[in-house]
Enzyme design. Sequence first.
Site, PDB file in Angstrom:
ATOM      1  N   LYS A 182       0.819  -1.217   0.000  1.00 54.41           N
ATOM      2  CA  LYS A 182       0.000   0.000   0.000  1.00 54.41           C
ATOM      3  C   LYS A 182       0.861   1.280   0.000  1.00 54.41           C
ATOM      4  CE  LYS A 182      -3.991  -2.174   2.258  1.00 54.41           C
ATOM      5  NZ  LYS A 182      -4.936  -2.105   3.401  1.00 54.41           N
ATOM      6  N   TYR A 224     -12.474  -2.005  -3.739  1.00 53.84           N
ATOM      7  CA  TYR A 224     -12.983  -2.094  -2.371  1.00 53.84           C
ATOM      8  C   TYR A 224     -14.508  -2.029  -2.313  1.00 53.84           C
ATOM      9  CZ  TYR A 224      -8.400  -1.998  -0.082  1.00 53.84           C
ATOM     10  OH  TYR A 224      -7.146  -2.321   0.380  1.00 53.84           O
ATOM     11  N   PHE A 254     -15.484   3.760   6.919  1.00 52.48           N
ATOM     12  CA  PHE A 254     -14.141   4.182   6.521  1.00 52.48           C
ATOM     13  C   PHE A 254     -13.904   4.105   5.016  1.00 52.48           C
ATOM     14  CE2 PHE A 254     -13.931  -0.305   7.898  1.00 52.48           C
ATOM     15  CZ  PHE A 254     -13.434  -0.915   6.739  1.00 52.48           C
ATOM     16  N   ARG A 278      -2.052 -14.275   4.664  1.00 48.22           N
ATOM     17  CA  ARG A 278      -2.817 -13.621   5.745  1.00 48.22           C
ATOM     18  C   ARG A 278      -2.052 -13.711   7.074  1.00 48.22           C
ATOM     19  NH1 ARG A 278      -6.886 -10.234   4.460  1.00 48.22           N
ATOM     20  NH2 ARG A 278      -7.638 -10.581   6.570  1.00 48.22           N
ATOM     21  N   ASN A 295      -1.952   0.340   6.663  1.00 48.20           N
ATOM     22  CA  ASN A 295      -1.407  -0.886   7.262  1.00 48.20           C
ATOM     23  C   ASN A 295      -0.572  -1.708   6.278  1.00 48.20           C
ATOM     24  OD1 ASN A 295      -3.476  -1.864   5.723  1.00 48.20           O
ATOM     25  ND2 ASN A 295      -4.640  -2.778   7.402  1.00 48.20           N
ATOM     26  N   HIS A 349      -2.281  -5.375   1.535  1.00 46.57           N
ATOM     27  CA  HIS A 349      -3.573  -6.040   1.338  1.00 46.57           C
ATOM     28  C   HIS A 349      -3.274  -7.486   0.967  1.00 46.57           C
ATOM     29  CE1 HIS A 349      -7.492  -7.154  -0.376  1.00 46.57           C
ATOM     30  NE2 HIS A 349      -6.776  -7.722  -1.333  1.00 46.57           N
TER      31      HIS A 349
END
Length: 140
Positions: free
Chosen positions: A11, A51, A59, A87, A114, A117
């Site tokens: 990201k 998304y 958000f 993950r 964060n 993805h």
Amino acid sequence: MATERTFSIIKPDATRRNLTGKVNAVLEAAGLRIVAQKRIQMTQAQAEAFYGVHKERPFFRDLVTFMISGPVVVQVLEGENAVARNREVMGATDPKKADAGTIRAQFAENIEANSVHGSDSAENAATEIAYFFSGIELVG
Ligand code: GDP
């Protein structure tokens, strides 16, 4: 479990801090092979569509704005149980809750920025890979 593929994004918070190589080193050390990778600037429409499942979440607007705030690196990762393995190595969405050694524990700035993805199922992985890559870009 057979070899499978998953989709990953490094990201904008991570590309901004020049962490692409460091994130990739964690992925590779976890046994994931980067079989396709490119750095792109997502458009608003692309981020909104990607998304789309989150469009009712509070958000959503902030997330889209963040995802187009700079370049991202989109990737296809291959390995044993790749969806679950990725993950695991990503860590929890909120870096404060992520296990030590995970990408988010090491690099994430906050719950939104964060760093990575990762697809949450093999089915979503196939959809997400096809959204960003053509067959000719996937050489295995
Ligand atoms: P993931 O599968 O761990 O990436 O988490 P989700 O699918 O639940 O959320 C998608 C992305 O939305 C996350 O990776 C974060 O970038 C962002 N996000 C999730 N929860 C929040 C939140 O509570 N606030 C904000 N601002 N962003 C969030």
